[in-house]
Design a protein around this motif. Structure first.
Motif, short mmCIF file in Angstrom:
data_model
loop_
_atom_site.label_atom_id
_atom_site.label_comp_id
_atom_site.label_asym_id
_atom_site.label_seq_id
_atom_site.Cartn_x
_atom_site.Cartn_y
_atom_site.Cartn_z
N ALA A 1 -17.53 35.86 -31.14
CA ALA A 1 -16.82 35.96 -29.86
C ALA A 1 -17.54 35.22 -28.74
CB ALA A 1 -16.64 37.43 -29.49
N ASN A 2 -16.75 34.84 -27.73
CA ASN A 2 -17.26 34.16 -26.54
C ASN A 2 -18.33 35.02 -25.88
OD1 ASN A 2 -17.47 32.32 -24.45
ND2 ASN A 2 -15.43 32.69 -23.63
N ALA A 3 -19.46 34.40 -25.55
CA ALA A 3 -20.53 35.11 -24.85
C ALA A 3 -19.98 35.59 -23.51
CB ALA A 3 -21.74 34.19 -24.66
N PRO A 4 -20.00 36.88 -23.24
CA PRO A 4 -19.36 37.41 -22.04
C PRO A 4 -19.82 36.77 -20.74
CG PRO A 4 -20.02 39.20 -23.49
CD PRO A 4 -20.59 37.94 -24.06
N ASP A 5 -21.11 36.57 -20.57
CA ASP A 5 -21.60 35.97 -19.33
C ASP A 5 -21.09 34.55 -19.15
OD1 ASP A 5 -22.92 38.28 -18.68
OD2 ASP A 5 -24.87 37.59 -19.40
N TYR A 6 -21.01 33.81 -20.24
CA TYR A 6 -20.51 32.43 -20.18
C TYR A 6 -19.03 32.42 -19.83
CZ TYR A 6 -19.92 27.52 -21.36
OH TYR A 6 -19.64 26.17 -21.32
N GLY A 7 -18.26 33.29 -20.44
CA GLY A 7 -16.84 33.36 -20.17
C GLY A 7 -16.55 33.70 -18.71
N ARG A 8 -17.34 34.63 -18.15
CA ARG A 8 -17.14 35.02 -16.75
C ARG A 8 -17.42 33.87 -15.79
NH1 ARG A 8 -18.80 39.98 -18.73
NH2 ARG A 8 -21.00 39.57 -18.42
N THR A 9 -18.28 32.93 -16.18
CA THR A 9 -18.56 31.77 -15.34
C THR A 9 -17.28 31.04 -14.99
OG1 THR A 9 -20.73 31.49 -16.36
CG2 THR A 9 -19.83 29.58 -15.23
N TYR A 10 -16.38 30.96 -15.95
CA TYR A 10 -15.10 30.26 -15.74
C TYR A 10 -14.06 31.18 -15.10
CZ TYR A 10 -17.12 26.55 -18.49
OH TYR A 10 -17.93 25.53 -18.91
N ASP B 1 -14.50 33.72 -13.08
CA ASP B 1 -14.84 34.07 -11.70
C ASP B 1 -15.11 32.85 -10.83
OD1 ASP B 1 -14.68 36.68 -12.60
OD2 ASP B 1 -16.85 36.90 -12.85
N ALA B 2 -14.73 31.67 -11.30
CA ALA B 2 -15.04 30.44 -10.56
C ALA B 2 -14.29 30.39 -9.24
CB ALA B 2 -14.67 29.23 -11.40
N SER B 3 -14.97 29.90 -8.22
CA SER B 3 -14.32 29.75 -6.92
C SER B 3 -13.47 28.48 -6.92
CB SER B 3 -15.35 29.71 -5.80
OG SER B 3 -16.39 28.84 -6.11
N SER C 1 -14.24 24.39 -7.45
CA SER C 1 -15.44 24.13 -8.25
C SER C 1 -15.01 23.52 -9.59
CB SER C 1 -16.20 25.43 -8.51
OG SER C 1 -15.46 26.27 -9.38
N PRO C 2 -15.91 22.79 -10.26
CA PRO C 2 -15.55 22.25 -11.58
C PRO C 2 -15.11 23.34 -12.56
CG PRO C 2 -17.52 21.17 -10.80
CD PRO C 2 -17.21 22.29 -9.83
N GLN C 3 -15.72 24.53 -12.47
CA GLN C 3 -15.35 25.60 -13.38
C GLN C 3 -13.92 26.09 -13.13
OE1 GLN C 3 -18.26 25.43 -11.77
NE2 GLN C 3 -19.83 25.52 -13.34
N SER C 4 -13.42 25.95 -11.89
CA SER C 4 -12.04 26.38 -11.61
C SER C 4 -11.03 25.47 -12.30
CB SER C 4 -11.78 26.43 -10.10
OG SER C 4 -11.73 25.12 -9.54
N CYS C 5 -11.46 24.29 -12.69
CA CYS C 5 -10.62 23.33 -13.40
C CYS C 5 -10.84 23.40 -14.90
CB CYS C 5 -10.96 21.91 -12.95
SG CYS C 5 -10.74 21.57 -11.21
N SER C 6 -11.55 24.40 -15.36
CA SER C 6 -12.07 24.39 -16.72
C SER C 6 -11.80 25.69 -17.47
CB SER C 6 -13.58 24.18 -16.68
OG SER C 6 -13.92 23.09 -15.86
N VAL C 7 -11.96 25.58 -18.78
CA VAL C 7 -11.92 26.73 -19.68
C VAL C 7 -13.13 26.57 -20.58
CG1 VAL C 7 -10.63 27.89 -21.50
CG2 VAL C 7 -9.39 26.78 -19.62
N GLY C 8 -13.91 27.63 -20.75
CA GLY C 8 -15.11 27.51 -21.56
C GLY C 8 -15.26 28.60 -22.60
N PHE C 9 -16.02 28.28 -23.63
CA PHE C 9 -16.30 29.20 -24.74
C PHE C 9 -17.68 28.87 -25.28
CE2 PHE C 9 -16.61 30.35 -29.14
CZ PHE C 9 -15.93 31.56 -29.25
#
Length: 175
Positions: free
Chosen positions: A59-68, A70-72, A75-83
């Motif tokens: 499963a996706n690492a919870p802290d890493y998943g929250r980075t995307y 909860d992105a403001s 930000s680059p993360q707001s344009c992204s999906v991560g796993f």
């Protein structure tokens, strides 16, 4: 490349709830939207989650998943999906699982516009880093495998091209 590392995240020595050995949850994929316009973020999220699960990646690492999640905005993360799926006590993340993830993504119409980059250990010929970009309908995804003595990891990071261009992101994921 330093900025791309921030977006992708370093492999690190993460631990998560996935240490229990539970693979990413595979849910029936919703029907793919017809058309030629950009995919919705939810479709990309589903492609990533189901591809990882079907390849047996933890499963996706919870802290890493929250980075995307909860992105403001802007930000680059707001344009992204991560796993990010790390090896666990019961499930090894290795180059074979990385290749299985790529196969699953190709079944979901992700195309490979460039050659895969690999770094092999000279003395044993083992691949320690493999990275490949994939593209589909307005998105660029980077799929990466990293082996280390401590923790192997498979990372998938998808970026909506128009969104990244709009915010003028310097952290572009593909070199």
């Amino acid at each position: 490349m330093a900025a791309a590392t921030i977006v992708l995240g370093a492999a690190g020595c993460g631990t998560s709830d996935a240490d229990a050995g539970v693979a990413a949850t595979s849910a029936p994929a919703p029907p793919r939207p017809k058309g030629t316009g950009p995919l919705a973020k939810e479709v990309v999220r589903t492609d990533i989650d189901t591809s990882a699960a079907d390849a047996g990646v933890p499963a996706n690492a919870p802290d890493y998943g929250r980075t995307y999640e909860d992105a403001s905005d802007g930000s680059p993360q707001s344009c992204s999906v991560g796993f990010k799926g790390f090896s666990t006590k019961t499930t090894t993340v290795d180059i074979a699982r990385y290749k299985a993830v790529l196969g699953e993504l190709r079944e979901r119409d992700w195309q490979q516009p460039q050659e895969q980059k690999e770094h092999k250990e000279v003395r044993d010929g083992v691949v320690h880093v493999a990275r490949v970009p994939l593209k589909q309908r307005g998105w660029t995804m980077v799929v990466e495998y990293r082996a280390s003595p401590v923790d192997n990891v498979i990372t998938l990071a998808a970026f909506e091209d128009a969104c990244m261009k709009k915010i003028d992101a310097e952290a572009w994921p593909v070199d």
